[in-house]
Design a protein around this motif. Structure first.
Motif, PDB file in Angstrom:
ATOM      1  N   LEU A   1      -1.040  -0.510  10.158  1.00  0.00           N
ATOM      2  CA  LEU A   1      -2.773  -0.224  10.794  1.00  0.00           C
ATOM      3  C   LEU A   1      -2.749   0.758  11.955  1.00  0.00           C
ATOM      4  O   LEU A   1      -3.555   1.714  11.868  1.00  0.00           O
ATOM      5  CB  LEU A   1      -3.435  -1.557  10.916  1.00  0.00           C
TER       6      LEU A   1
ATOM      7  N   PHE B   1       0.772  -1.216  -0.087  1.00  0.00           N
ATOM      8  CA  PHE B   1       0.049  -0.091   0.048  1.00  0.00           C
ATOM      9  C   PHE B   1       1.039   1.229   0.059  1.00  0.00           C
ATOM     10  O   PHE B   1       1.795   1.094   0.613  1.00  0.00           O
ATOM     11  CB  PHE B   1      -0.845  -0.005   1.113  1.00  0.00           C
TER      12      PHE B   1
ATOM     13  N   VAL C   1      -3.617   5.992   3.833  1.00  0.00           N
ATOM     14  CA  VAL C   1      -3.302   5.204   2.714  1.00  0.00           C
ATOM     15  C   VAL C   1      -3.902   5.949   1.342  1.00  0.00           C
ATOM     16  O   VAL C   1      -5.146   6.217   1.371  1.00  0.00           O
ATOM     17  CB  VAL C   1      -4.041   3.695   2.747  1.00  0.00           C
TER      18      VAL C   1
ATOM     19  N   ILE D   1       0.150  -3.566   4.999  1.00  0.00           N
ATOM     20  CA  ILE D   1      -0.449  -2.647   5.894  1.00  0.00           C
ATOM     21  C   ILE D   1      -0.623  -3.166   7.286  1.00  0.00           C
ATOM     22  O   ILE D   1      -0.958  -2.429   8.169  1.00  0.00           O
ATOM     23  CB  ILE D   1      -1.913  -2.620   5.155  1.00  0.00           C
TER      24      ILE D   1
ATOM     25  N   TYR E   1      -7.892  -4.248   2.746  1.00  0.00           N
ATOM     26  CA  TYR E   1      -8.222  -2.672   2.776  1.00  0.00           C
ATOM     27  C   TYR E   1      -8.926  -2.334   1.592  1.00  0.00           C
ATOM     28  O   TYR E   1      -8.266  -1.286   0.749  1.00  0.00           O
ATOM     29  CB  TYR E   1      -7.044  -1.921   3.109  1.00  0.00           C
TER      30      TYR E   1
ATOM     31  N   VAL F   1       1.456   4.742   1.151  1.00  0.00           N
ATOM     32  CA  VAL F   1       1.073   5.571   2.423  1.00  0.00           C
ATOM     33  C   VAL F   1       1.807   6.614   2.570  1.00  0.00           C
ATOM     34  O   VAL F   1       2.971   6.796   2.459  1.00  0.00           O
ATOM     35  CB  VAL F   1       1.310   4.397   3.695  1.00  0.00           C
TER      36      VAL F   1
END
Length: 326
Positions: free
Chosen positions: A213, A130, A223, A209, A235, A132
């Motif tokens: 989190l 992801f 994200v 992730i 997600y 971020v």
């Protein structure tokens, strides 16, 4: 005593048949003793956890213990090499991970041939990456991050959990696809990268992730995308990077079972069938997803094609970025 030619031929044929019986019986009787699953990582991480989860399932289905043994070191090369040189009898398996497809391009000679000495059995799961950013920045999409990078003299600054890691390679792919300059700062794992991201010392990271989190849920990190072909079950609110003008940025960690080259096809087929059956069970899916892993049922042939494509893809990224194994 005179022995004619027909007697000699008959004896030879009987000998060959007798020699074939134990091998056929061994395949039909497999497993008749405990099976070792080698995890190339230490205990407690996602590779180890999912190996034990699937090993317990296989033990229940096949009636023999499937024992996970951690053989760490050299970026998974120690574990890979151990299984590559193990007997091809189905009693030693490798629970391989994504570095399998990058090691040759990074290091050259590995002491084993990743295309011949190990054979794919069944893929188990992928770990999506992801994109971020710090939640205090105005950046809310990959397009906005790229635009910001193009406005900066030195481009973007990314964090990675280690030089030559898949997130590092994925960053190189993103920078190339976006046509933006950038620098990657390498940390020992994700936690230190998150600390600097929260503090505003780096612009972004591509990461699994699960560990991020707490920062996401607390509102410190945001994200803005996932490097997958479709939205992630883990997600689902994250749009794909492909849908944000980064068509080539697809990257995920992965885990799967491999065996020494030459393990009989019936054993591979049985493992393939049982593993895929397990991955489709609701409880198994739920547990893997909770650990940040997406179950990936598929045939041994499909897993082989996947690894081949990954080796080609990341080999090209490594070569063009001038990355060398350390």
């Amino acid at each position: 005593m005179k022995i004619n030619r027909r007697t000699l031929l008959g004896a030879a044929a009987a000998s060959l048949c007798a020699g074939a019986v134990p091998r056929a019986f061994a395949q039909d009787d497999w497993p008749s003793r405990p099976v070792k699953i080698v995890s190339p990582y230490g205990a407690g991480g996602p590779n180890d956890i999912s190996a034990r989860l699937l090993g317990d399932y296989l033990a229940r289905q096949l009636g023999q213990p499937f024992i996970v043994e951690n053989k760490t070191g050299a970026g998974t090369r120690v574990g890979n090499n151990f299984v590559a040189k193990a007997p091809a009898d189905g009693y030693t398996l490798l629970y391989a991970a994504a570095p399998y497809s990058t090691l040759e391009a990074l290091y050259g000679d590995l002491g084993y041939d990743p295309r011949k000495d190990l054979q794919p059995v069944a893929m188990a799961a992928t770990v999506p990456l992801f994109l971020v950013v710090n939640a205090e920045t105005p950046v809310k999409s990959a397009q906005e991050l790229v635009a910001y990078g193009k406005s900066q003299e030195n481009g973007l600054t990314f964090g990675s959990p280690g030089y030559g890691s898949l997130p590092h390679l994925a960053v190189e792919l993103l920078l190339r696809d976006a046509g933006v300059k950038g620098v990657t700062v390498h940390y020992r794992g994700d936690v230190a990268a998150y600390t600097d991201l929260v503090a505003g010392r780096i612009d972004a990271t591509l990461t699994a992730i699960t560990a991020a989190l707490p920062h996401i849920q607390s509102g410190r990190l945001r994200v803005i995308g996932v490097a997958s072909k479709s939205q992630s079950e883990i997600y689902p609110q994250a749009p794909t990077l492909q849908s944000q003008d980064l068509p080539n940025v697809v990257a995920a960690g992965w885990y799967g079972f491999m065996a020494p080259g030459g393990v009989p096809a019936p054993i591979v087929a049985r493992l393939d069938s049982e593993i895929n059956r397990g991955l489709k069970e609701p409880d198994m899916r739920k547990t893997l997803l909770a650990q940040g892993m997406e179950p990936q049922p598929g045939s041994a042939a499909e897993f082989s094609q996947f690894i081949s494509a990954e080796m080609s893809k990341w080999g090209d990224v490594i070569k063009k970025a001038g990355i060398k194994g350390q």
